[in-house]
Design a protein around this motif. Structure first.
Motif, PDB file in Angstrom:
ATOM      1  N   GLY A 275      -0.259   4.827  -0.453  1.00 33.67           N
ATOM      2  CA  GLY A 275      -0.991   5.199  -1.369  1.00 33.67           C
ATOM      3  C   GLY A 275      -1.100   6.907  -1.060  1.00 33.67           C
TER       4      GLY A 275
ATOM      5  N   VAL B 103      -4.098  -5.755  -6.874  1.00 30.51           N
ATOM      6  CA  VAL B 103      -3.719  -6.195  -5.723  1.00 30.51           C
ATOM      7  C   VAL B 103      -5.110  -6.224  -4.863  1.00 30.51           C
ATOM      8  CG1 VAL B 103      -2.818  -5.678  -3.239  1.00 30.51           C
ATOM      9  CG2 VAL B 103      -1.397  -5.378  -5.295  1.00 30.51           C
ATOM     10  N   TYR B 104      -6.057  -5.038  -4.989  1.00 29.85           N
ATOM     11  CA  TYR B 104      -7.208  -4.746  -4.580  1.00 29.85           C
ATOM     12  C   TYR B 104      -8.214  -6.289  -4.845  1.00 29.85           C
ATOM     13  CZ  TYR B 104      -6.215  -0.102  -3.423  1.00 29.85           C
ATOM     14  OH  TYR B 104      -5.420   1.048  -3.117  1.00 29.85           O
TER      15      TYR B 104
ATOM     16  N   PRO C 114      -2.077  -1.368  -7.905  1.00 31.92           N
ATOM     17  CA  PRO C 114      -3.017  -1.228  -6.509  1.00 31.92           C
ATOM     18  C   PRO C 114      -4.249  -1.926  -7.067  1.00 31.92           C
ATOM     19  CG  PRO C 114      -2.093   0.742  -6.626  1.00 31.92           C
ATOM     20  CD  PRO C 114      -1.569   0.182  -7.831  1.00 31.92           C
TER      21      PRO C 114
ATOM     22  N   THR D 101      -4.324   3.318   0.069  1.00 33.87           N
ATOM     23  CA  THR D 101      -3.976   1.965  -0.239  1.00 33.87           C
ATOM     24  C   THR D 101      -3.854   1.091   1.072  1.00 33.87           C
ATOM     25  OG1 THR D 101      -2.885   2.646  -2.050  1.00 33.87           O
ATOM     26  CG2 THR D 101      -2.597   0.430  -1.088  1.00 33.87           C
ATOM     27  N   LYS D 102      -3.212   1.900   2.195  1.00 33.58           N
ATOM     28  CA  LYS D 102      -3.083   1.135   3.509  1.00 33.58           C
ATOM     29  C   LYS D 102      -4.233   0.992   4.117  1.00 33.58           C
ATOM     30  CE  LYS D 102      -1.417   3.136   7.253  1.00 33.58           C
ATOM     31  NZ  LYS D 102      -2.164   2.687   8.276  1.00 33.58           N
TER      32      LYS D 102
ATOM     33  N   ASN E  32       3.332  -7.763  -2.898  1.00 34.19           N
ATOM     34  CA  ASN E  32       3.236  -7.477  -4.110  1.00 34.19           C
ATOM     35  C   ASN E  32       3.064  -6.045  -4.530  1.00 34.19           C
ATOM     36  OD1 ASN E  32       2.517 -10.181  -4.797  1.00 34.19           O
ATOM     37  ND2 ASN E  32       0.340 -10.169  -4.217  1.00 34.19           N
ATOM     38  N   LEU E  33       2.809  -5.027  -3.722  1.00 34.76           N
ATOM     39  CA  LEU E  33       2.907  -3.679  -3.977  1.00 34.76           C
ATOM     40  C   LEU E  33       4.188  -3.184  -3.953  1.00 34.76           C
ATOM     41  CD1 LEU E  33       0.061  -2.269  -1.739  1.00 34.76           C
ATOM     42  CD2 LEU E  33       0.314  -2.165  -4.217  1.00 34.76           C
TER      43      LEU E  33
ATOM     44  N   ARG F 262       4.183   3.530  -2.391  1.00 33.90           N
ATOM     45  CA  ARG F 262       3.203   2.458  -2.916  1.00 33.90           C
ATOM     46  C   ARG F 262       2.309   1.796  -2.006  1.00 33.90           C
ATOM     47  NH1 ARG F 262       3.693   1.135  -8.195  1.00 33.90           N
ATOM     48  NH2 ARG F 262       3.113  -1.005  -7.650  1.00 33.90           N
ATOM     49  N   ILE F 263       2.841   1.349  -0.765  1.00 28.86           N
ATOM     50  CA  ILE F 263       2.181   0.882   0.366  1.00 28.86           C
ATOM     51  C   ILE F 263       0.878   1.834   0.801  1.00 28.86           C
ATOM     52  CG2 ILE F 263       2.123  -0.427   2.410  1.00 28.86           C
ATOM     53  CD1 ILE F 263       5.005  -1.186   1.611  1.00 28.86           C
TER      54      ILE F 263
ATOM     55  N   SER G 254       3.352  -4.585  -8.424  1.00 28.16           N
ATOM     56  CA  SER G 254       1.994  -4.616  -8.768  1.00 28.16           C
ATOM     57  C   SER G 254       1.147  -3.559  -8.852  1.00 28.16           C
ATOM     58  CB  SER G 254       1.278  -6.026  -8.137  1.00 28.16           C
ATOM     59  OG  SER G 254       2.096  -7.289  -8.371  1.00 28.16           O
TER      60      SER G 254
ATOM     61  N   ALA H 105      -0.167  -8.986   0.183  1.00 26.19           N
ATOM     62  CA  ALA H 105      -0.320  -7.717  -0.848  1.00 26.19           C
ATOM     63  C   ALA H 105       0.349  -6.764  -0.491  1.00 26.19           C
ATOM     64  CB  ALA H 105      -1.778  -7.187  -0.051  1.00 26.19           C
TER      65      ALA H 105
END
Length: 243
Positions: A176, A228-229, A225, A181-182, A218-219, A173-174, A223, A215
């Protein structure tokens, strides 16, 4: 009747005259006290001037006497970072020796990078900057990103443990898809992030590290993405307006 009232008036008059005399003598005593205070102040001034003249004057101490013993920092290197350290040793060696004027070597027996001060070292914080620079590289940051710790004073390195029951899912999830995402978190918060097993390392300023860490947490908690963005961009825009 008139003769009885007259002496009473005389007594009152004499009483007033006595009070006036006493008040007059009090004024005289105040003047005497003021003269004594002035004399004492003059004596005090004389003593201060004499003390100032008698103070000894010593020559300034040379820089060699102020300098203490040489200090050393040791940074352990894990086995999986030997090859990257060997390949980038010249990039690490050059700024430490030329810019910070320190001595550095890799001890083959203890597997530590040893950094030491010398006579040419001028900055007090040079040793700490060099140690943070090497530590950041060993944790997994690129040499160019870690070198910002030497150039800038307001950058920090923070590490925290993200251990949970579903570790692989949290890392996914972090990061992506394809690391998207990272990269987005890094670009918006102006930080650099390294994911290493259960540890997460963040390089940046204090406020930006706080945004990136919020962030990431939360991921991990679940939550989406996109949400979070949006939160990151809102916080980043607020901080940009403040400054």
């Amino acid at each position: 009747m008139d003769t009885e009232k007259a002496p009473a008036v005389d007594v009152e008059a004499t009483g007033e005259s006595k009070d006036g005399a006493e008040a007059f003598t009090k004024v005289k005593s105040k003047k005497k006290n003021q003269k004594r205070k002035r004399e004492q102040d003059a004596v005090d001034m004389d003593t201060e001037e004499s003390v100032a003249i008698k103070r000894p004057q010593f020559p300034p101490i040379s820089g060699d006497k102020l300098r203490g013993p040489d200090e050393m920092r040791k940074i352990p290197v894990p086995a999986h970072r030997y090859t990257p350290l060997k390949e980038n040793w010249l990039k690490i060696f050059t700024p430490i020796v030329e810019n910070l004027q320190l001595q550095v070597r890799f001890n083959l027996k203890t597997r530590n990078v040893e950094i030491k001060t010398c006579k040419e070292t001028q900055e007090i914080s040079a040793l700490t900057k060099a140690a943070d620079f090497v530590k950041a590289f060993i944790l997994g940051f690129q040499v160019e990103d870690a070198m910002a710790l030497i150039r800038l004073d307001e950058l920090f390195l923070e590490s925290f443990d993200a251990f949970c029951d579903h570790l692989s899912r949290a890392i996914g999830r972090i990061a992506g898809k394809g690391g998207k995402t990272k990269f987005t978190i890094e670009n918006v918060t102006k930080t650099r992030i390294v994911l290493a097993e259960t540890k997460i390392h963040i390089l940046g300023s204090f406020q930006n590290i706080k945004m990136a860490r919020t962030a990431i947490c939360n991921l991990i908690l679940g939550s989406p993405p996109s949400k979070v963005y949006g939160n990151i961009r809102a916080v980043a825009s607020r901080t940009a307006e403040r400054f």
